[in-house]
Design a protein around this motif. Sequence first.
Motif, PDB file in Angstrom:
ATOM      1  N   SER A 158       0.833  -1.201   0.000  1.00  0.00           N
ATOM      2  CA  SER A 158       0.000   0.000   0.000  1.00  0.00           C
ATOM      3  C   SER A 158       0.866   1.249   0.000  1.00  0.00           C
ATOM      4  CB  SER A 158      -0.858  -0.017   1.267  1.00  0.00           C
ATOM      5  OG  SER A 158      -1.265   1.281   1.586  1.00  0.00           O
ATOM      6  N   THR A 188       0.512   5.167   7.890  1.00  0.00           N
ATOM      7  CA  THR A 188       0.041   4.104   8.771  1.00  0.00           C
ATOM      8  C   THR A 188       1.068   3.797   9.843  1.00  0.00           C
ATOM      9  OG1 THR A 188      -0.946   3.214   6.782  1.00  0.00           O
ATOM     10  CG2 THR A 188      -1.039   1.853   8.728  1.00  0.00           C
ATOM     11  N   LEU A 202      -1.691  -7.521  15.977  1.00  0.00           N
ATOM     12  CA  LEU A 202      -2.336  -6.665  14.978  1.00  0.00           C
ATOM     13  C   LEU A 202      -1.306  -6.032  14.045  1.00  0.00           C
ATOM     14  CD1 LEU A 202      -5.100  -4.880  17.044  1.00  0.00           C
ATOM     15  CD2 LEU A 202      -5.425  -6.349  15.060  1.00  0.00           C
ATOM     16  N   LEU A 205      -0.267  -7.773  10.851  1.00  0.00           N
ATOM     17  CA  LEU A 205      -1.297  -8.009   9.838  1.00  0.00           C
ATOM     18  C   LEU A 205      -0.968  -7.406   8.483  1.00  0.00           C
ATOM     19  CD1 LEU A 205      -4.859  -7.453  11.296  1.00  0.00           C
ATOM     20  CD2 LEU A 205      -3.934  -9.507  10.270  1.00  0.00           C
ATOM     21  N   ASN A 206       0.220  -7.716   7.959  1.00  0.00           N
ATOM     22  CA  ASN A 206       0.482  -7.262   6.585  1.00  0.00           C
ATOM     23  C   ASN A 206      -0.175  -8.227   5.627  1.00  0.00           C
ATOM     24  OD1 ASN A 206       2.124  -5.076   7.284  1.00  0.00           O
ATOM     25  ND2 ASN A 206       3.683  -6.513   7.877  1.00  0.00           N
ATOM     26  N   LEU A 250      -2.652  -6.127   5.185  1.00  0.00           N
ATOM     27  CA  LEU A 250      -3.831  -5.325   5.557  1.00  0.00           C
ATOM     28  C   LEU A 250      -3.436  -4.317   6.620  1.00  0.00           C
ATOM     29  CD1 LEU A 250      -6.452  -8.150   5.847  1.00  0.00           C
ATOM     30  CD2 LEU A 250      -6.517  -6.271   4.231  1.00  0.00           C
ATOM     31  N   TYR A 251      -2.313  -3.626   6.407  1.00  0.00           N
ATOM     32  CA  TYR A 251      -1.751  -2.808   7.472  1.00  0.00           C
ATOM     33  C   TYR A 251      -2.716  -1.727   7.947  1.00  0.00           C
ATOM     34  CZ  TYR A 251       2.294  -1.057  10.035  1.00  0.00           C
ATOM     35  OH  TYR A 251       3.176  -0.684  11.006  1.00  0.00           O
ATOM     36  N   GLU A 252      -3.446  -1.105   6.989  1.00  0.00           N
ATOM     37  CA  GLU A 252      -4.388  -0.060   7.437  1.00  0.00           C
ATOM     38  C   GLU A 252      -5.502  -0.668   8.273  1.00  0.00           C
ATOM     39  OE1 GLU A 252      -3.899  -0.432   4.108  1.00  0.00           O
ATOM     40  OE2 GLU A 252      -3.194   1.417   3.243  1.00  0.00           O
ATOM     41  N   GLY A 253      -5.805  -1.943   7.984  1.00  0.00           N
ATOM     42  CA  GLY A 253      -6.896  -2.587   8.719  1.00  0.00           C
ATOM     43  C   GLY A 253      -6.610  -2.728  10.203  1.00  0.00           C
ATOM     44  N   SER A 254      -5.321  -2.660  10.566  1.00  0.00           N
ATOM     45  CA  SER A 254      -5.006  -2.814  11.985  1.00  0.00           C
ATOM     46  C   SER A 254      -5.214  -1.518  12.750  1.00  0.00           C
ATOM     47  CB  SER A 254      -3.566  -3.291  12.137  1.00  0.00           C
ATOM     48  OG  SER A 254      -2.686  -2.367  11.533  1.00  0.00           O
ATOM     49  N   PRO A 275      -7.966   0.765  13.114  1.00  0.00           N
ATOM     50  CA  PRO A 275      -9.160   0.952  13.971  1.00  0.00           C
ATOM     51  C   PRO A 275      -9.112   0.136  15.266  1.00  0.00           C
ATOM     52  CG  PRO A 275      -9.803   0.720  11.693  1.00  0.00           C
ATOM     53  CD  PRO A 275      -8.350   0.412  11.748  1.00  0.00           C
TER      54      PRO A 275
END
Lengths: 253, 712
Positions: free
Chosen positions: A153, A159, A203, A206-207, A209-213, A215
């Motif tokens: 990303s 992030t 969390l 979680l690559n 999906l790094y932005e997903g971690s 929130p």
Amino acid sequence: MTLAVFFGCAFIAFGPAFALFVFTIARDPLRVIILIAGAFFWLLSLLLSSLVWFIAIKASNSQDLTLQKGLLIFGVFFSVLLQEVFRFAYYRLLRKATEGLAAISDDDGSAISVRQMAYVAGLGFGIMSGAFSMINILSDSLGPGTVGIFGDSQYYFITAALMTLALTLLHTFWGVVFFEGCEKSQWWVIAAVVSLHLLFAGLSLLNPLYEGSLPPVYFITLTMGIWAFFSSGGSLHSLSALCTRRKAEGESS
Amino acid sequence: MRKMGYLISINCVKLLITALLYTCVCSSSVEQKIYVELNQTVPCVRLLNATHQIGCQSSMSGDTGVLHVLETESDLDWILSSGPHPPYMVILETAFFNRSVMMRMKNSSRVSGVAVIISKTGLAHDFSPHTTCPNQNTGVYSERYGSDLANCNVTVWNPLGNGLSYEDFPFPVFALKDENQTQVIRKCYEDHNQRVNGSAPQYPLCAMQLFSHMHAATDTVTCMRRTDLQNRFGINPEVLCDPLSDFNVWTSSRALNISSKGHAVNESVVIAATRLDGRSFFWEQAPAAEGTVSGIITLLAAVHALYPVTQEAPPPRNIFFTFFQGEAFDYIGSSKMVYDMEKNDFVIDLNNVHSMLEIGQVGLRSGRSLWMHSDPVSRKNDDVNAEVLEMMTRMRSAAAGLNVSVAHPSFTQALPPSSLQRFLRAGLIPGLVLADHQTSFNNRYYESMYDDAENLQVTYPPDLSPDEQLVYETDAAKSLAEVATLVARSLYLQAGGENSSLSNITADPKIVAQLLYSFVIQKNNSWLRSLLPPEVTKKGVNSLLSSGPPQFYIGLGPRVHGPVHSVTRFVQYILANLTGTVTNLTENQCQDPSELSSENKDLFSYFWVSGPVSVNSSSEPLCVRASVRLSEAVSPAFELLEYGSRDYSTWTESRWKSIRARIFLVASRELEMLTLGVGVAVLLLSLLATYFISSKAELLFSSAHDTPTTAY
């Protein structure tokens, strides 16, 4: 990604830590000492855990990628546990120190309370941890390129800065809660802190999906912030007192 | 027990130190996620002469630009005017690497660099980045000598030349030679930068950064002045540019005593000369097959053919074979040799020179005749004219019975660019230049990267192993062998030899085939390895014998790059092999035979070579004695310290720190500013919040047993 990104990410990651340092720590030399010693303890824990990870890496087959990933996860979790052990060790050290501080101070009590020490120790852990998370990434953000040519990303720098911000605050809150738990011998508090730290570390792994971690991490930060507030002597009463005092001042002026 | 503990702690410390050192050496893993380093690139560098600078320059910290592949005319408009993300880094397809496109990009401010794809697909019918009239200011023709012939008035030698090599570009230009690397760049472009339905591509975009910052500027005079200032007053002096220099290679049929300089008594010498170097637009790339290799091979094969006959039946005159280095840059090697001769600093001088035969470009004959070029101005002198006519007669009689014919251009025409012109500047010397072209060059890729084996029509049948290709006699090899036979016989006649011995002088096509393979296809082959010293043939980064054909750019010579330039070495050792004798000296004796009375260092050079590889693949090194010498090829301008000289070559090459290229993605300006804005907002917010909370801390964190202290 150039100078704008460098300064933006540096401010995001270290802004609150800087503000906290300037307004609450810088004036008192004792707090500065406790801060730096706390940072040093965190550094020691990182050094030991990275030694263990390094030996594990060298002893294993470097071509096996799943094994390397597994070793990395193991390294991260081991490091978290070691950091908490060192936090406990620092607590014991500070407890011993309070008696000595009480002896040399002018007043009849210690110059600094355990709660304040808890806060400063947590902040020390947080600043050093944030620095180690972010400095490498900051130096790479100075170049002209951004992450993404291999499919990652492009928001990586922002992030990472936001995660570092959360990490710094979390360490501060954990410090307060942890020391309080140790004082009152509430071992479930310590277990909660350790498991939340493990959750945070998980969390961050979680690559891609790094932005997903972000929130969940900020939710944890908020929760910890409220817990630390109540644990360090705050209450809804004092909050309302704050509001009424301000209202009263507003009315009187 | 204590000692055990001590040992354990020592080991822990060692482990710690290795751990720390290891982390320092690895590059950051985030950097590896951002940049793709391009390792197989060739830059264009800056060269300077007395008045100008040519070549390319980048900024100190590299030039970055959004990639765009130039495949059609509309791409050119996009880059120069309509594209929304300037500056652009242009990936130039081969077909578009011409003067009009490059000059339009030079004059635009929206181009930050160019990467040219070098391939044969889409290659134009002709491409020569050299000027139309090579070396026009340092030849013999000027206002005072043959003014009507000067500046290519009568014959333009290189009409297909577009002069790109002599332009000064303010941005870096790199060449992409590796197909896999070009594919990586194309993929990045197709994934991120392609226009979808005519609309502009979205950020993040693929970009490239080129680093080729050159230290020298303006011209040689300025650069040398700055270097001198640094050397005199600087604490850490830095050289900004270096003169182009290397060595000429020469030998003679009768050994000459190098300890005696100046006029050699009772020596009348016929000079047989050719050039050793070439160039192209890019640095150190110069396959120069037709431009240079054809001449080298012809002269080497002629030396090999002549040598036994000149030992058995020596002709009255000595034959002096010489290979001049640096002729592409205003005749560096030949002007230095003439200068040394004039100063009596060479084994012979100009009075010893009887006549001169130069081999020009002789590879693209295609069964037609060869042309003998002469200088009409010097032929106004009767003696010179008589000798030149004699030379031509001798050549024609040497060509009789061969598959070659020679002719002379019927009209008054200048000499093509050749070393003979520098000799004519010093005195009236009868001479001929042998070439395969009557007027302009037959070479459509003169001094370019495409003057390679294909241009010389060297093709091998498929399914041959490298060793079989080495000895396979191609048509090109046979044609060059005939030219070499002609040259050898003419030289023998010119030196006063007997007609009867002529039939013994024949060039060996096998030698020509091996030379051709080594010089245009692959220099790392078994034959060349056996001729070179043992330490050169060892594999390694600095080995002379990397894969592929040799490159003929002159370079900076031993002052900067260590041992002698590779091509000069090859010619030196090949000549030693073709004309030398094997001695039974040991290695130490070979390095210094001054103690031995049977050996003479003044007449001969001694070479320690690897020797032929025997059946059980081991080679016995041996000592070869030959009268092959090197002479310095540095322009006299640098000896005389006349850096602005108009008479001599003043070419220098700039120095640089790092030359590299990399590709990555760039984010939009808006995202960057957003990041900065968010950062400033977070900082201000946290400062305000912290101030507020800390001032109200007593109120907020009050509790029973916590005594508020004065230490807030």
